[in-house]
Design a protein around this motif. Structure first.
Motif, short mmCIF file in Angstrom:
data_model
loop_
_atom_site.label_atom_id
_atom_site.label_comp_id
_atom_site.label_asym_id
_atom_site.label_seq_id
_atom_site.Cartn_x
_atom_site.Cartn_y
_atom_site.Cartn_z
N MET A 1 -32.87 -55.57 20.28
CA MET A 1 -31.57 -54.92 20.21
C MET A 1 -31.58 -53.94 19.02
SD MET A 1 -27.64 -56.41 19.84
CE MET A 1 -28.15 -58.01 20.26
N ASN A 5 -26.21 -51.43 17.87
CA ASN A 5 -25.55 -52.41 18.72
C ASN A 5 -25.00 -53.56 17.87
OD1 ASN A 5 -27.52 -50.89 20.44
ND2 ASN A 5 -26.52 -52.06 22.04
N SER A 34 -20.07 -56.08 26.95
CA SER A 34 -20.97 -57.23 26.82
C SER A 34 -22.43 -56.77 26.87
CB SER A 34 -20.69 -58.25 27.93
OG SER A 34 -21.57 -59.33 27.83
N ASN A 35 -22.73 -55.83 27.76
CA ASN A 35 -24.09 -55.30 27.85
C ASN A 35 -24.50 -54.56 26.58
OD1 ASN A 35 -24.64 -56.32 30.41
ND2 ASN A 35 -23.88 -54.50 31.46
N GLU A 37 -23.29 -55.24 23.57
CA GLU A 37 -23.43 -56.26 22.53
C GLU A 37 -24.66 -57.14 22.73
OE1 GLU A 37 -19.71 -58.31 22.03
OE2 GLU A 37 -18.74 -56.52 21.21
N ASN A 38 -25.15 -57.23 23.95
CA ASN A 38 -26.37 -58.02 24.21
C ASN A 38 -27.63 -57.16 24.21
OD1 ASN A 38 -25.31 -60.71 24.49
ND2 ASN A 38 -24.29 -59.99 26.33
#
Length: 140
Positions: A1, A5, A34-35, A37-38
């Motif tokens: 990541m 982010n 959500s995508n 943050e992940n």
């Protein structure tokens, strides 16, 4: 990541916003947030601009911090900008169809987008309008 982010998550949590609420600002679904943050989706330059152009919960996000991690998360505003941001925030909460409120809100939003010199010119214009009204003995 990517680091941006991670800062995005920190920002959302610091603003005490749900994924859905911040998604509404960005025009992204809760699952899209959500995508991000992940780490499955990138924070785009458009997302950065949308988060930094107007106050969120009365705070201006520092674009440099969001992009690179440098500086503070939020910008310190001069007192006159804090007042404009507060008024804008209040008007944002007014849920009505009154065109007067819409006009005031849009004037404040557009004023905040101007560079400092342009803001001074607009302020001078309105000062002159108010002065003229007072000289004519008219009530506001």
């Amino acid at each position: 990541m990517e680091d941006i982010n991670i800062r995005f998550i920190e920002l959302r949590k610091s603003l005490k916003m749900s994924q859905e609420a911040i998604g509404n600002i960005l025009g992204v679904t809760r699952s899209g947030i959500s995508n991000i943050e992940n780490g499955f989706r990138k924070v785009t330059p458009k997302h950065v601009k949308m988060l930094c152009i107007m106050p969120i919960n009365g705070k201006y996000v520092n674009e440099k911090w969001l992009q690179s991690g440098e500086g503070e998360m939020f910008l310190e505003l001069p007192p006159e900008d804090e007042v404009a941001a507060a008024v804008s925030e209040i008007l944002e909460d007014i849920n009505c169809e009154n065109s007067f409120y819409t006009l005031i809100k849009e004037i404040l939003v557009q004023h905040e987008k101007l560079d400092k010199e342009s803001q001074k010119q607009v302020d001078l214009f309105f000062d002159n309008v108010l002065k003229s009204i007072k000289e004519k003995g008219e009530d506001l």
